[in-house]
Design an enzyme around this catalytic site. Structure first.
Site, PDB file in Angstrom:
ATOM      1  N   ILE A 102       1.263  -1.052  -0.389  1.00 34.20           N
ATOM      2  CA  ILE A 102      -0.145  -0.041   0.011  1.00 34.20           C
ATOM      3  C   ILE A 102       0.710   1.741   0.108  1.00 34.20           C
ATOM      4  O   ILE A 102       2.262   1.150   0.307  1.00 34.20           O
ATOM      5  CB  ILE A 102      -0.644  -0.010   0.907  1.00 34.20           C
ATOM      6  CG1 ILE A 102      -1.856   0.784   1.330  1.00 34.20           C
ATOM      7  CG2 ILE A 102      -0.095  -0.087   2.690  1.00 34.20           C
ATOM      8  CD1 ILE A 102      -3.054   1.005   2.123  1.00 34.20           C
ATOM      9  N   CYS A 103       0.143   2.145  -0.720  1.00 36.95           N
ATOM     10  CA  CYS A 103       1.382   3.757  -0.373  1.00 36.95           C
ATOM     11  C   CYS A 103       2.248   3.234  -1.549  1.00 36.95           C
ATOM     12  O   CYS A 103       2.160   2.954  -2.313  1.00 36.95           O
ATOM     13  CB  CYS A 103       0.721   3.935   1.339  1.00 36.95           C
ATOM     14  SG  CYS A 103       1.434   5.763   1.363  1.00 36.95           S
ATOM     15  N   GLY A 104       3.697   3.843  -0.484  1.00 37.05           N
ATOM     16  CA  GLY A 104       5.106   3.997  -1.280  1.00 37.05           C
ATOM     17  C   GLY A 104       5.211   2.924  -1.212  1.00 37.05           C
ATOM     18  O   GLY A 104       5.776   2.659  -2.231  1.00 37.05           O
TER      19      GLY A 104
END
Length: 197
Positions: A102-104
């Site tokens: 998730i995300c970065g």
């Protein structure tokens, strides 16, 4: 009765809010969650929480895991310090063990080439494009995506991320999976009865 072990990667600046739903409900449904760091030295999350990893990344074997979870962190975009986690994600996928990012962490997987041939999502397409990866044709503009053993989600979608993990691991299925999502994402009180039936 345990349903196996899930490994949660932890590192300095780890975005601790992104996996709360996922790890809490996995634990409540019979999974053991173990944290894995670059070393076993304590790390500090973005929220200021200190975590002592259960094991070092070099000691993590995909054969001992049901899933590797990678969260966002400022460090994904400030150098290569977290690249060993992306390399480990490759070994998980090669072994047929799921990875959820998730995300970065999606940018870390993009740099590793793991999104070049798989459907995926992230924060926005240009975030991943900045990594120089070759998978832009496989980008899906949605909350969370599962492509085989790989789950990806954007930074604002921890509930959708959890839903994909639960579906992949068989934690909730069908109506119960839908009810879980409606309860925690939409605050739908009718979903509570379905989930607890």
């Amino acid at each position: 009765m345990t349903r196996g072990t899930v490994h949660l990667a932890v590192y300095d600046t780890y975005a601790d809010w992104e996996t709360g739903h996922t790890t809490a409900h996995l634990t409540q449904n019979g999974f053991t969650v173990k944290t894995v760091g670059l070393t076993t030295h304590p790390v500090t999350t973005m929220g200021g929480v200190r975590i002592q990893p259960d094991l070092a990344l070099t000691d993590l074997d995909p054969a001992d895991s049901q899933l590797l979870i990678l969260t966002g962190a400022a460090l994904w975009d400030t150098g290569d310090v977290l690249s060993p986690f992306a390399t480990k994600a490759r070994s998980f996928l090669d072994a047929g063990v799921p990875v959820a990012a998730i995300c970065g962490a999606t940018a870390g997987l993009a740099r590793e080439g793991l999104l070049d041939d798989r459907a995926h999502t992230s924060a926005v397409p240009f975030y991943l494009a900045a990594t120089g990866y070759k998978g832009s044709d496989h980008y899906v503009d949605t909350d969370a995506v599962t492509d085989g053993d790989l789950i990806t989600a954007g930074p604002t979608e921890p509930v959708a991320f959890a839903r994909e993990v639960f579906a992949r691991l068989g934690v909730y299925e069908g109506e119960k999976l839908d009810a879980w999502y409606r309860l925690f994402h939409d605050s739908d009180p009718a979903a509570f009865e379905v989930l607890n039936a």
